[in-house]
Design a protein around this motif. Structure first.
Motif, PDB file in Angstrom:
ATOM      1  N   UNK A   4     -39.868  18.176  29.987  1.00  0.00           N
ATOM      2  CA  UNK A   4     -38.614  18.016  30.190  1.00  0.00           C
ATOM      3  C   UNK A   4     -38.212  17.291  31.700  1.00  0.00           C
ATOM      4  N   UNK A   5     -37.058  16.398  31.519  1.00  0.00           N
ATOM      5  CA  UNK A   5     -36.884  15.929  32.997  1.00  0.00           C
ATOM      6  C   UNK A   5     -35.830  16.674  33.731  1.00  0.00           C
ATOM      7  N   UNK A   6     -35.474  16.440  34.778  1.00  0.00           N
ATOM      8  CA  UNK A   6     -34.456  17.232  35.785  1.00  0.00           C
ATOM      9  C   UNK A   6     -33.431  17.548  35.126  1.00  0.00           C
ATOM     10  N   UNK A   7     -32.775  16.744  34.222  1.00  0.00           N
ATOM     11  CA  UNK A   7     -31.650  16.929  33.544  1.00  0.00           C
ATOM     12  C   UNK A   7     -31.737  17.573  32.433  1.00  0.00           C
ATOM     13  N   UNK A   8     -32.877  17.667  31.803  1.00  0.00           N
ATOM     14  CA  UNK A   8     -32.930  18.488  30.664  1.00  0.00           C
ATOM     15  C   UNK A   8     -33.131  20.011  30.883  1.00  0.00           C
ATOM     16  N   UNK A   9     -34.031  20.230  32.019  1.00  0.00           N
ATOM     17  CA  UNK A   9     -34.489  21.594  32.302  1.00  0.00           C
ATOM     18  C   UNK A   9     -33.037  22.518  32.341  1.00  0.00           C
ATOM     19  N   UNK A  10     -32.784  23.577  31.776  1.00  0.00           N
ATOM     20  CA  UNK A  10     -31.682  24.259  32.004  1.00  0.00           C
ATOM     21  C   UNK A  10     -31.347  24.517  33.501  1.00  0.00           C
ATOM     22  N   UNK A  11     -30.024  24.784  33.940  1.00  0.00           N
ATOM     23  CA  UNK A  11     -29.550  24.752  35.309  1.00  0.00           C
ATOM     24  C   UNK A  11     -30.497  25.894  35.955  1.00  0.00           C
ATOM     25  N   UNK A  12     -30.928  25.550  37.487  1.00  0.00           N
ATOM     26  CA  UNK A  12     -31.709  26.630  37.870  1.00  0.00           C
ATOM     27  C   UNK A  12     -32.990  27.208  37.593  1.00  0.00           C
ATOM     28  N   UNK A  13     -33.441  26.267  36.508  1.00  0.00           N
ATOM     29  CA  UNK A  13     -34.609  26.812  35.835  1.00  0.00           C
ATOM     30  C   UNK A  13     -34.506  28.168  34.914  1.00  0.00           C
ATOM     31  N   UNK A  14     -33.378  28.629  34.490  1.00  0.00           N
ATOM     32  CA  UNK A  14     -32.956  29.727  33.798  1.00  0.00           C
ATOM     33  C   UNK A  14     -33.743  29.499  32.456  1.00  0.00           C
ATOM     34  N   UNK A  15     -34.271  30.796  31.939  1.00  0.00           N
ATOM     35  CA  UNK A  15     -34.813  30.897  30.643  1.00  0.00           C
ATOM     36  C   UNK A  15     -33.591  31.245  29.766  1.00  0.00           C
ATOM     37  N   UNK A  16     -33.094  30.366  28.850  1.00  0.00           N
ATOM     38  CA  UNK A  16     -31.862  30.707  28.139  1.00  0.00           C
ATOM     39  C   UNK A  16     -32.004  31.723  26.881  1.00  0.00           C
ATOM     40  N   UNK A  17     -33.356  31.670  26.434  1.00  0.00           N
ATOM     41  CA  UNK A  17     -33.486  32.588  25.204  1.00  0.00           C
ATOM     42  C   UNK A  17     -34.770  33.570  25.508  1.00  0.00           C
ATOM     43  N   UNK A  18     -34.650  34.554  25.352  1.00  0.00           N
ATOM     44  CA  UNK A  18     -36.007  35.660  25.640  1.00  0.00           C
ATOM     45  C   UNK A  18     -36.708  35.420  24.596  1.00  0.00           C
TER      46      UNK A  18
ATOM     47  N   UNK B 233     -34.724  19.461  42.406  1.00  0.00           N
ATOM     48  CA  UNK B 233     -33.983  18.095  42.538  1.00  0.00           C
ATOM     49  C   UNK B 233     -32.600  18.223  41.969  1.00  0.00           C
ATOM     50  N   UNK B 234     -32.530  19.394  40.843  1.00  0.00           N
ATOM     51  CA  UNK B 234     -31.144  19.713  40.548  1.00  0.00           C
ATOM     52  C   UNK B 234     -30.226  19.973  41.535  1.00  0.00           C
ATOM     53  N   UNK B 235     -30.864  20.491  42.469  1.00  0.00           N
ATOM     54  CA  UNK B 235     -29.837  21.149  43.632  1.00  0.00           C
ATOM     55  C   UNK B 235     -29.371  19.937  44.507  1.00  0.00           C
ATOM     56  N   UNK B 236     -30.500  18.962  44.848  1.00  0.00           N
ATOM     57  CA  UNK B 236     -30.215  17.846  45.639  1.00  0.00           C
ATOM     58  C   UNK B 236     -29.102  17.012  44.859  1.00  0.00           C
TER      59      UNK B 236
END
Lengths: 104, 405
Positions: A4-18, B233-236
């Protein structure tokens, strides 16, 4: 699969499903893979006991060795989950498991 | 005049004398926070004393967590914010340094924590007095940093900070900084707004991701090298994009409460030949006086105050100073070992480089550990800028004003 690119990774690297290891394949971490020589294997089950993952599969698959010995079970590696720690190869009393470099 | 007063009555519930620290406490009460954890440290202590009083009196329905250090205070905020609460903490100086590790975690986890930080000098030697060394040490942590210059602005900025931090396009922690002692402990008239208007301005963002047992997620994961870079990078990207959101929310605030905030404050800058760039309270007030004095003596001078330090208002600063003949950046913080020792000076020069603009800029350090900045000092600085311009010789090193040499 393309990472995944930085746009596709969930915000803050959260894991959205256990999830557990059924979904999270830890085999991608491996740098060396164990390979079992089925003819040398004596079906002692030590690798199966020592594997911390556990990534050694005990399958009820009959196997006949070149020397004519018959076995009811076969041990195989679950490469989706094996992290390549090498414990099985270290513990195998007959040196039937070799660690070979992961390629590709 | 009468009509104007009537308009203010609609938004202002009372006009009272408050220190900037108490202004913070009132803002926190008016936006209705859920959880507060803070550890007392000079000059921040009176903020949490006041908030503790509000909680004890039942004026603020919040959980007040007494913690044993600043490291724990911000850690508690990370946990409460992750659970979806609206949180507040405050600190200064060594306390902010003790939080430093968690500052990065808060922004990396995209938690809308709001913190008030009256700036104070750093040890060693121990100094409880005000400057901006602690704030500048937090400038690379991914927090949005607003530097207020009056108690009224402190009150307003805390209210705006919750809107900015919790906006789904931002979701970053916000720090509201101001002068230790010179503002934190001095009383000014502050207009407090009607509580229901403040609450209407700061609705909770209920759609942000949070820890919820009915919809479990994992926060604070470990990221291997193939994921970490992208998440940082998301933070930036978020802090860069946040400037337009800050401007939008400021615009809404100005409209709702009749104020006039922007990411920079310009005082007589339009036709100025000589511009002082400053931040914070004391230096700005005195700088304006010095500029007035210079104008009376026929020098066209102006003051540009950096209100939002992070994200740095690159375009606004460059646009304001691009036609000046000489500019001085007055830093109240230090960056030892850098080419120039003023941290904001370095930002200003980088901003100009990014826009292809070149104006002679002088780096000035003054007011370290609350060393008094007199109006005469700043007037003398403007005179020196004129001198530099006339001789064509600009000092290529930081000027340490007020230093005994």
């Amino acid at each position: 699969m393309k990472p995944l690119t930085w746009r596709e990774i969930p915000l803050g690297g959260y894991v959205l499903e256990p999830r557990n290891s059924r979904n999270n394949l830890t085999g991608t971490w491996r740098t060396e893979r164990p390979v079992i020589d089925q003819d040398a294997c004596i079906r002692c089950r030590i690798c199966w006991m020592y594997c911390p993952e556990p990534a050694i599969l005990e399958l009820s698959k009959p196997y006949v060795t070149k020397t004519g010995r018959k076995y009811d079970v076969t041990y195989e590696i679950d490469y989706d989950h094996c992290k390549g720690c090498g414990i099985c190869a270290h513990e195998c009393p007959v040196k039937a498991i070799k660690m070979v470099p992961e390629v590709g | 005049m009468k009509a104007e007063l009537k308009v203010r009555d609609e938004v202002v519930r009372e006009r009272i004398g408050l220190t900037s620290n108490y202004a913070v406490a009132y803002a926190v009460k008016d936006v209705d926070v859920d959880v507060v954890a803070a550890y007392p440290i000079t000059p921040q202590t009176t903020i949490i004393e006041k908030i503790a009083e509000f909680v004890a009196n039942g004026e603020l329905d919040a959980e007040f967590i007494p913690v044993e250090s600043e490291h724990s205070a911000l850690s508690a905020m990370v946990g409460a914010s992750a659970a979806g609460a609206r949180v507040f903490t405050a600190t200064s100086s060594q306390g902010l340094e003790l939080m430093h590790e968690i500052l990065h975690i808060t922004s990396g986890l995209r938690l809308p924590v709001v913190m008030a930080t009256p700036g104070r000098a750093l040890s060693a030697p121990i100094s409880i007095h005000g400057d901006y060394q602690d704030i500048m040490n937090a400038r690379d942590t991914g927090w949005i940093i607003i530097i207020a210059s009056t108690a009224q602005e402190v009150y307003d900025s805390i209210i705006m900070a919750y809107r900015i931090a919790e906006d789904s396009r931002v979701l970053l922690p916000v720090m509201v900084a101001y002068d230790g002692f010179l503002m934190s402990h001095t009383m000014e008239p502050v207009e407090l707004y009607h509580e229901e208007l403040v609450r209407r301005f700061t609705p909770r963002n209920r759609s942000r991701p949070r820890l919820d047992p009915r919809n479990p997620i994992t926060m604070g994961v470990i990221a291997s090298p193939d994921w970490y870079y992208e998440i940082k990078y998301q933070v930036i990207n978020a802090i860069k994009e946040s400037k337009s959101v800050i401007k939008e929310i400021q615009g809404e605030f100005n409209k709702a409460f009749g104020t006039d905030y922007d990411v920079v404050e310009q005082y007589r800058v339009d036709d100025a030949d000589y511009i002082l760039i400053t931040y914070g309270g004391a230096s700005t007030g005195n700088a304006k006086e010095a500029v007035d004095e210079a104008r009376r003596n026929g020098i066209r001078a102006g003051v540009l105050r950096i209100r939002v330090l992070k994200p740095f208002p690159t375009e606004e600063v460059v646009k304001a100073i691009k036609d000046a003949k000489a500019v001085a950046v007055i830093d109240r913080a230090l960056s030892p070992g850098s080419t120039f020792e003023g941290p904001v000076f370095n930002e200003v020069v980088a901003a100009m480089y990014s826009q292809g603009v070149s104006v002679p800029v002088v780096s000035v350090v003054h007011g370290i550990s609350q060393r008094t900045i007199f109006i005469e000092d700043l007037y003398e600085l403007i005179r020196e800028l004129v001198e530099f311009k006339n001789t064509g010789y600009f000092p290529r090193r930081t000027m340490f004003m007020g230093l005994r040499a």
